[in-house]
Design a protein around this motif. Structure first.
Motif, mmCIF file in Angstrom:
data_model
loop_
_atom_site.group_PDB
_atom_site.id
_atom_site.type_symbol
_atom_site.label_atom_id
_atom_site.label_comp_id
_atom_site.label_asym_id
_atom_site.label_seq_id
_atom_site.Cartn_x
_atom_site.Cartn_y
_atom_site.Cartn_z
ATOM 1 N N MET A 335 6.949 -7.007 -23.579
ATOM 2 C CA MET A 335 6.172 -6.950 -22.349
ATOM 3 C C MET A 335 4.734 -6.553 -22.621
ATOM 4 S SD MET A 335 7.770 -8.023 -19.795
ATOM 5 C CE MET A 335 6.624 -7.448 -18.558
ATOM 6 N N ARG A 336 4.518 -5.694 -23.596
ATOM 7 C CA ARG A 336 3.167 -5.233 -23.886
ATOM 8 C C ARG A 336 2.349 -6.300 -24.592
ATOM 9 N NH1 ARG A 336 2.800 0.433 -26.813
ATOM 10 N NH2 ARG A 336 3.677 0.995 -24.766
ATOM 11 N N ASN A 337 2.993 -7.139 -25.372
ATOM 12 C CA ASN A 337 2.250 -8.088 -26.198
ATOM 13 C C ASN A 337 2.474 -9.547 -25.826
ATOM 14 O OD1 ASN A 337 1.110 -6.187 -28.352
ATOM 15 N ND2 ASN A 337 3.287 -5.691 -28.419
ATOM 16 N N LYS A 338 3.281 -9.804 -24.807
ATOM 17 C CA LYS A 338 3.615 -11.182 -24.465
ATOM 18 C C LYS A 338 2.367 -11.994 -24.143
ATOM 19 C CE LYS A 338 6.151 -13.999 -21.110
ATOM 20 N NZ LYS A 338 7.067 -13.991 -19.935
ATOM 21 N N HIS A 339 1.561 -11.502 -23.213
ATOM 22 C CA HIS A 339 0.399 -12.268 -22.780
ATOM 23 C C HIS A 339 -0.637 -12.370 -23.904
ATOM 24 C CE1 HIS A 339 1.823 -12.619 -18.698
ATOM 25 N NE2 HIS A 339 2.043 -11.322 -18.655
#
Length: 704
Positions: A335-339
């Motif tokens: 979630m922290r690095n997905k985008h």
């Protein structure tokens, strides 16, 4: 073309780099890892345990999963709203003993037993909901305390009614059917769990209540600011959770008919592991019934298989704890690095080689001049971003703006204006049909028609999805420009199927051919794709033969002609292959030729960059977006050409004072009206020698 260029072209033509970004951007990608893990789990335990796939083992697993799956769904509902419910195991035990007491000791009818059991669970959920939702206590500590209290209540009931419960034998066939019966060969508990999962899926994806739950889970402050009753939503999720957990206990009671102090112990850890392992986020806002089902199946298989292999209960706890730790770590990191990761792989430039740009020096048909210097301004400072401009039979001017209005400037002096219609999206290309209705391409929304009485009608917002496309190209992202054939068919361009309205310049970095031309037929209401793999198709203009139309491909710097009827139907011909700039809208001229807007001019640096996809890829990954190399879209030019591709005149604004960016122009009664998506005015230029009575309406539809 050099050998290096040829190899680079082949590499980027045959290796679909953009598929990785498309796959990672899909919502279902969150389910891919759990599904793979499920397959791995089945393979490992199927190989280690003899008869794992036997009918008896599968039937036993399914009955246990039906009850456990309801508990996981209960926890998933709370997690979707950004909470957590550690009391689901105790509520499960309460539902079990309540059901046994009501049917065995109180000897109540089955409908009352079901209602009473579910009411017990709902009451526990209501207490949690009031404490967490309305009193805003911390969910973790609150439900931990509830777990302890409810477990103590279950133990107290056991001390008082264990013997009567054990001695009771309910005389009810429906009661035993709930625990041991089947519907269509499927255990009853599984049918109930699947119905609950389907219901949860529909609620979360198709109802206002579900959208509220996900909005609250995504950001409670934002949800509150838009008017969502956050406290009530949170409270209701706990009520639903308690009801489902008690329902699972009811099914367990009907299957085994036993009550014990160890029932439901540790179930909250197993359920939490299943929910997170399936892909439901601990942070809320990203949950689904499918994720809960997948995770619950995995955990149920692991726990049951370890028991069959003779391992101790400590091994089960150790495995669940390890899996939960790994799942939480993956969830947080993803979630922290997905985008951030997606932004590096989604933009996928390809190799493109434009023809040599023609000169704009003296003697060239594109020679620079200042013929746009005398342009008069209409609505200066009163309109924002008139991308297209069109006039009706009464000489009124229509333009769109950035806030979703279509503004009408009233003839004859155009000093007065009014909001003709509010369409909500970004109005782009426009055309009048034979009845005087204004057909509009609206970015992000599709194709709409505004009648003379100002009523707004959606014509289409989707087309047939390509059979083998990874991209969901059924939805219209960026309907751009349109024109209407003599038989009423509307041909319109969708500039890109990969990017939204505000991201259209990024499509140029790819130059991949993400656009298409679509036909809407009002006779049967059908929509179909006519041409695909176009490089940002933009302006469309019907030819005078009634069988073809011209269209511009902005980043390819060319004008082509497509025959939709007649002996050449289905054929595409290039009309101008080497424009010095980026073409936009095309419209008819009074002399039988066509006007074309150039939205900007080519530069040697960007032309060179198009042949270096690796350079553009590294730029996207390493450089901030506001420093990317984009095409020049600040130099305005209008030119007139014929169907043979010969350019007859050009009109420039070299100093960029009147119309630095030109996206459209319309000839009307001896004047040229000019629009620009970055301008704050409409331009009006007299055309010496033009027919003072000619209008676009009469050219298309004759005298009305």
């Amino acid at each position: 073309m050099t050998l290096t260029d040829r190899l680079t072209r082949w590499r980027y033509h045959y290796v679909p780099d953009h598929l990785l970004g498309e796959i990672l951007s899909k919502r279902w990608i969150d389910n891919a890892v759990p599904v793979l893990f499920l397959g791995l789990t089945l393979s490992v335990f199927g190989a280690l345990i003899p008869g794992f796939f036997g009918a008896d083992n599968m039937s036993n697993l399914l009955r246990q999963w039906g009850e456990f799956g309801l508990v996981v769904l209960a926890l998933t509902i709370v997690m979707a709203a950004g909470g957590i419910d550690l009391s689901v195991g105790s509520t499960f035990a309460l539902g079990n003993i309540a059901a046994l007491a009501l049917i065995g000791v109180a000897d109540l009818p089955l409908p009352l037993v079901i209602a009473g059991t579910l009411a017990c669970g709902a009451l526990v959920g209501l207490i949690n909901g009031v404490l967490v939702g309305y009193l805003r206590l911390r969910a973790f500590l609150t439900t931990l305390v509830t777990l302890i209290i409810v477990r103590a209540l279950v133990d107290s009931i056991l001390l008082s009614y264990a013997v009567p419960i054990a001695a009771a034998f309910p005389d009810s066939e429906p009661w035993f059917f709930m625990g041991e019966g089947s519907l269509w060969g499927t255990p009853f508990s599984v049918v109930v769990a699947l119905i609950a999962a389907a219901g949860l899926h529909l609620v979360l994806t198709r109802t206002r209540a579900g959208w509220h739950v996900l909005a609250v889970g995504g950001s409670r402050r934002s949800a509150h600011n838009v008017g969502i009753p956050v406290r009530r939503v949170i409270c209701l999720t706990y009520v639903a959770s308690g009801t489902l957990a008690a329902g699972a206990g009811l099914l367990f009671a009907s299957r085994l008919g036993a009550a014990g102090a160890d029932i439901g112990v540790g179930m909250e850890i197993a359920a939490l592991t299943a929910a997170v392992l399936g892909g439901n986020s601990l942070g809320g806002g990203r949950s689904s019934a499918a994720k809960a089902v997948i995770g619950s199946v995995i955990v149920m298989i692991m726990v049951n298989s370890l028991v069959r292999m003779g391992l101790t209960s400590g091994a089960n706890s150790l495995l669940l704890g390890t899996v939960l730790l790994i799942a939480v770590a993956v969830d947080v990191r993803w979630m922290r690095n997905k985008h951030k990761f997606l932004s590096k792989v989604y933009v996928s430039p390809t190799w493109a080689d434009l023809p040599v740009a023609p000169p704009t020096s003296a003697g060239s048909p594109y020679a620079l001049n200042d013929r746009l210097a005398p342009v008069q301004s209409i609505g200066l400072g009163e309109i924002d971003g008139p991308e297209d401009v069109i006039l009706d039979a009464d000489d009124h001017i229509y333009v769109g703006n950035r806030i979703g209005d279509i503004i009408r400037f009233l003839a004859p002096d155009y000093t007065r204006q009014e909001v003709f219609a509010h369409v909500g999206g970004r109005p782009l290309g426009m055309a009048f049909d034979s009845n005087g209705g204004l057909v509009v391409c609206i970015g992000g929304m599709g194709l709409y028609r505004i009648d003379k009485d100002r009523s707004i009608h959606k014509l289409t917002d989707e087309t047939r999805r390509s059979l083998f496309s990874v991209i969901d190209d059924s939805r219209l992202r960026l309907a751009d420009d349109l024109d209407i054939a003599p038989d009423g068919r509307v041909f319109f361009s969708e500039a890109t199927v990969r990017y939204e309205m505000h991201e259209w310049p990024v499509d140029c970095l790819e130059s991949r051919g993400n656009g298409r031309i679509i036909c809407y037929d009002p006779r049967d209401g059908s929509t179909r794709t006519v041409l695909k793999n176009l490089v940002f198709p933009n302006g469309i203009c019907m030819c005078h033969d009634g069988q073809s139309f011209l269209f511009a491909e902005t980043w390819a710097c060319r004008i082509s002609r497509y025959y939709y009827d007649g002996p050449k139907a289905g054929r595409t011909e290039v009309v101008i292959a080497d424009l010095p700039g980026y073409p936009d809208n095309i419209n008819r001229a009074s002399d039988g030729r066509y006007w074309l807007a150039l939205v900007g001019m080519r530069t040697p640096a960007f032309d060179l960059g198009l042949k270096m996809p690796g350079f553009r890829r590294r730029m996207v990954r390493r450089v901030a977006p506001d420093e990317w190399l984009f095409p020049n879209i600040n130099t305005g030019c209008v030119l007139r050409f014929d169907e043979a591709g010969e350019v007859h005149e050009t009109l420039w604004d070299r100093r960029g004072e009147n119309h630095p960016m030109i996206t459209s122009m319309r000839e009307h009664k001896g004047h040229l009206y000019i629009g620009g998506i970055s301008n704050n005015r409409v331009g009006r230029l007299p055309l010496p020698g033009a027919d003072p009575d000619w209008t676009g309406m009469t050219s298309y539809w004759g005298q009305k």
